[in-house]
Design an enzyme around this catalytic site. Structure first.
Site, PDB file in Angstrom:
ATOM      1  N   THR A   1      26.448 -29.467 -21.697  1.00 12.42           N
ATOM      2  CA  THR A   1      25.872 -30.712 -22.221  1.00 12.42           C
ATOM      3  C   THR A   1      25.038 -31.354 -21.132  1.00 12.42           C
ATOM      4  O   THR A   1      25.110 -30.963 -19.968  1.00 12.42           O
ATOM      5  CB  THR A   1      26.953 -31.741 -22.607  1.00 12.42           C
ATOM      6  OG1 THR A   1      27.539 -32.268 -21.399  1.00 12.42           O
ATOM      7  CG2 THR A   1      28.016 -31.137 -23.496  1.00 12.42           C
ATOM      8  N   ASP A   2      24.286 -32.374 -21.476  1.00 12.03           N
ATOM      9  CA  ASP A   2      23.693 -33.210 -20.442  1.00 12.03           C
ATOM     10  C   ASP A   2      24.750 -34.239 -20.012  1.00 12.03           C
ATOM     11  O   ASP A   2      25.842 -34.320 -20.594  1.00 12.03           O
ATOM     12  CB  ASP A   2      22.401 -33.874 -20.944  1.00 12.03           C
ATOM     13  CG  ASP A   2      21.510 -34.314 -19.774  1.00 12.03           C
ATOM     14  OD1 ASP A   2      21.993 -34.324 -18.618  1.00 12.03           O
ATOM     15  OD2 ASP A   2      20.331 -34.651 -20.005  1.00 12.03           O
ATOM     16  N   TYR A   3      24.402 -35.014 -19.015  1.00 18.25           N
ATOM     17  CA  TYR A   3      25.319 -35.977 -18.376  1.00 18.25           C
ATOM     18  C   TYR A   3      25.932 -36.940 -19.411  1.00 18.25           C
ATOM     19  O   TYR A   3      25.201 -37.714 -20.030  1.00 18.25           O
ATOM     20  CB  TYR A   3      24.505 -36.770 -17.362  1.00 18.25           C
ATOM     21  CG  TYR A   3      25.273 -37.442 -16.267  1.00 18.25           C
ATOM     22  CD1 TYR A   3      25.233 -36.963 -14.965  1.00 18.25           C
ATOM     23  CD2 TYR A   3      26.024 -38.582 -16.513  1.00 18.25           C
ATOM     24  CE1 TYR A   3      25.924 -37.585 -13.949  1.00 18.25           C
ATOM     25  CE2 TYR A   3      26.716 -39.207 -15.498  1.00 18.25           C
ATOM     26  CZ  TYR A   3      26.656 -38.699 -14.215  1.00 18.25           C
ATOM     27  OH  TYR A   3      27.333 -39.330 -13.207  1.00 18.25           O
TER      28      TYR A   3
ATOM     29  N   GLY B   1      26.818 -36.305 -22.285  1.00 14.66           N
ATOM     30  CA  GLY B   1      26.262 -36.040 -23.623  1.00 14.66           C
ATOM     31  C   GLY B   1      27.310 -36.112 -24.730  1.00 14.66           C
ATOM     32  O   GLY B   1      27.007 -36.532 -25.851  1.00 14.66           O
TER      33      GLY B   1
END
Ligand code: BGC
Length: 756
Positions: free
Chosen positions: A280-282, A284
């Site tokens: 995932t992104d940060y 997310g």
């Protein structure tokens, strides 16, 4: 000595490698020894303490490593720190599974290259690959073996600050850059040595299409547009063998990408055949609660079900997956699959054989920020600059007389680097003043004045110069600063105005609605022009700006982006003519913000404006500005001039299984040798769905001596003519096609053929 002992210890305590020494056998064996909690721990990625882009931070990292609750750490710098964390993992956790260490190595490590938008403006795929190769060498020498790059989001909205991090508006070029970068980082994907790192393609998908250019905002687009205009660079990176992919923050079709099963599983896994893992992104996962699709447990389960393998920072997997498993909401097989992919990545990197493989302190001392790397970075920086205007040959400057270098960007080190230079030493780059002194030599006098702050509003300047990139705001009044500048200008034969954006004025969370050069800087520029002396605008920016006034009034404009650690010398090289500029824009520069989104590969509409007109009633246009950009995609000048002639096709017809050769003669008509990016565009004149007015389908960068000509040829293959139709089938349709060749997307010579 210690290293050997530890590796032996590790090997003895891990599942014994099977006879075939195979990855699958090893990983399956390890999996079979893991508890559910340990498997979930392998899906949890933590942020290091050095740099973060969000709110949540894991506490007690060491304790969690010991408990097998962390799979890896990102954005910590320093081989000693990394070694110590790895030691905890392989000595103090039950299964001794090594950690993976990631970082945002976006455009170089300590040797910093131009921001990606600048790198792409070189149109030089070997140079781009080389920059990624050097980034990999340096990062891996410092303990890092995974980078969150390349960023391949197509961006057509320069209000979005993250346009700086990608390759601009074109998917064909974006795909080529993505592949060059993956290759530069990963090499042949074997990781036999310790100087390659794994790539992570981001942000999948469509992050660059956020509404109104506001970061993290909603995305809504038709699937036909997705596949014809946005998806190719992600796919190209996967095809080049990228080992991991990062999910984007935005929603796609009403479901955040992080929980979008169609995106992650149907497309990425089942259609493009991604073999690696998805992170995932940060935060997310956690952010999906704010998106409004459920509580942390619900969204964590949805992310896993969608196909996400690793949770960056949210700790949603860590804190809720076991419960969801108990409640029958997810299966152990789903956890096994994700865990398997993560362990395979560690295996491929060679971490099970030697967890300290990337912790060689000698390499860290000798292979980072080397003179060789820096000289390559300087060359690439010079290649990324785009000459936007050069009336009366103001440039190149002579290495004599007095030059006044004026502006808030003239005397800064940290702001020359650009966004995402998290691993660089901000105090190391030369300032522009220093760079110009070095290149111009003893016979030139350089005088400096700041002239203005970055912006009138001190708070705006503070927001634009965060994370250590200060511009040391001057507390004098605007008038006092201006007077200083004018007295420096009085002494000079030529003025170099160093203006534009600070490093952190573009990049993440740096959207803008006004894309002019900021207020006080424009006032400064106007005052400098009034002196009547020749003025060269050296423009620092991470995005296309609106430069309509500047184009009309300033004799010479050199766009230098944020050129990285060696930019100052490189700017000198170009300003003084040691290097002939040849960069070409990869994102359209609009005339004003109201024209946005403005991109060259647009559709025609049913009421296009007749050629040569800028307004006609009941046509698709504006009352107050014409439809044209200020500088089109592909545009950039040189100190020499190139002429295009003899545009030819090998035949006026093409069979569905055949191909054609397009050719053009390019002549260097000027006095200097130079590089030109020859661009080939194609228009499908009749499709079952509407097709863009032109699309880039080929380019070649050629170096031509003064007075010489070169013939450039392009193969037109059926693959270049295919597109996604209404049913999202990738098809080739017969009919007429225009082939356009030129030095930018506007000034082209056209020729037609028919596909049978
Ligand atoms: C950014 C990513 C980056 C991540 C880790 C996020 O805020 O969107 O591009 O890789 O942080 O630093």
């Amino acid at each position: 000595m210690k290293k050997t002992f530890l590796s032996l210890l590790l090997l003895c305590s891990l599942p014994v490698l099977s006879q075939d020494n195979g990855q699958d056998t090893f990983v399956q064996n390890l999996l079979s020894q893991m508890t559910l909690e340990e498997k979930i721990g392998q899906l949890n990625l933590s942020a290091g303490e050095d740099f973060s882009t969000g709110q949540a931070q894991s506490t007690n990292i060491a304790g969690k490593i010991k408990n097998g609750q962390i799979t890896g750490i990102f954005n910590i710098k320093g081989v000693d720190k990394i070694r110590e964390m790895q030691r905890i993992a392989v000595e103090e956790s039950r299964l001794k599974i090594p950690l993976i260490f990631g970082m945002d190595v976006i455009h170089g490590y300590e040797t910093v290259f131009p921001i990606p938008l600048g790198l792409a403006s070189t149109w030089n795929m070997e140079a781009i690959e080389q920059s990624a190769r050097i980034a990999a060498l340096e990062a891996s020498a410092d303990g890092i073996h995974w980078t969150f790059s390349p960023m391949v989001d197509i961006a057509r909205d320069p209000r979005w600050g993250r346009i700086a991090e990608g390759s601009g508006e074109d998917p064909f070029l974006g795909g080529a850059v993505a592949q060059a970068m993956v290759k530069g980082y990963q090499g042949d994907n074997t990781y036999t040595g310790n100087d390659r790192i794994m790539a992570c393609v981001k942000h999948y998908a469509l992050y660059g299409a956020s509404e109104a250019g506001r970061d993290y905002n909603t995305v809504d687009m038709s699937r036909i547009r997705m596949f014809n205009e946005y998806m190719y660079p992600y796919q190209a990176a996967v095809e080049a063998g990228a080992e991991s992919v990062m999910a984007s923050f935005n929603e796609v079709d009403g479901v955040p990408a992080t929980a979008n099963k169609w995106l992650m599983t149907d497309i990425l896994r089942n259609t493009w055949h991604l073999k690696g893992f998805i992170v995932t992104d940060y935060t997310g996962i956690e952010e999906m609660t704010a998106h409004g699709i459920g509580d942390l447990q619900t969204v964590s389960a949805r992310a896993l079900d969608a196909g996400i393998d690793m949770d960056m920072v949210s700790e949603g997997f860590l804190s809720t997956l076991a419960q969801s498993f108990k409640e029958g909401k997810i299966t152990e097989e789903q956890i096994n699959t994700a865990c398997y992919r993560v362990l395979v990545a560690k295996y491929k990197l060679g971490l099970f054989t030697d967890p300290y493989k990337f912790c060689d302190t000698q390499r860290a001392k000798t292979q980072i920020y080397t003179p060789e790397h820096r000289s390559i970075a300087r060359k690439i920086a010079a290649e990324s600059f785009v000459l936007l205007k050069n009336a009366d040959d103001v440039l190149p400057l002579k290495k004599q007389g007095t030059i006044a270098v004026i502006g808030p960007m003239a005397n800064t080190r940290s702001n020359i680097l650009g966004a995402w230079s998290v691993s660089a030493d901000l105090s190391k780059p030369a300032t522009l003043v220093e760079g110009l002194k070095e290149v111009s030599g003893k016979n030139t006098r350089i005088v400096y004045a700041k002239g203005s702050n970055l912006t009138e509003d001190a708070e705006y300047e503070k927001r634009s110069t965060g994370t250590g990139h200060t511009l040391y705001r001057d507390n004098q009044t605007n008038e006092q600063l201006l007077n200083e500048a004018l007295s420096a200008a009085q002494k000079a034969d030529v003025i170099v105005a160093a203006l534009g954006e600070a490093s952190e004025m573009s990049g993440e969370s740096s959207s803008r609605t006004d894309l002019n050069i900021p207020d006080v800087q424009q006032d400064l520029l106007k005052a400098l022009l009034k002196t009547g002396k020749p003025v060269v605008l050296v423009l620092f920016t991470g995005r296309p700006l609106t430069l309509t006034w500047e184009q009309e009034n300033v004799p010479a404009i050199l766009n230098v982006w944020h050129g990285g650690s060696e930019a100052a010398g490189a700017i000198g090289d170009v300003l003084f003519g040691d290097v002939n500029p040849g960069g070409k824009l990869v994102a359209t520069f609009p005339k004003n913000v109201g024209q946005i989104p403005l991109y060259y590969n647009h559709k025609n509409t049913g009421r296009p404006l007749p050629e040569g007109k800028w307004f006609e009633k009941y046509r698709s246009n504006y009352l107050d500005v014409d439809n044209e950009p200020l500088y089109p995609f592909g545009y950039g000048l040189s100190y020499t001039q190139f002429e295009y002639s003899d545009v030819k096709l090998s035949s006026s017809t093409m069979e569905a299984n055949g191909n054609l050769t397009a050719s053009v003669t390019v002549t260097n008509k000027g006095q200097r040798a130079g590089a030109e990016v020859v661009q080939l565009y194609i228009r499908d004149r009749e499709g079952s769905v509407t097709r863009p007015v032109k699309e880039l389908k080929g380019f070649e960068k050629v170096f031509i001596e003064a007075g010489q000509s070169k013939e450039i040829t392009f193969q037109i293959t059926p693959g270049l003519l295919k597109f996604y139709n209404y049913h999202l089938e990738y098809v080739l349709e017969p009919g007429e096609f225009d082939v356009m060749i030129g030095g930018n997307s506007r000034d082209v010579k056209t020729i037609r053929f028919t596909l049978h």
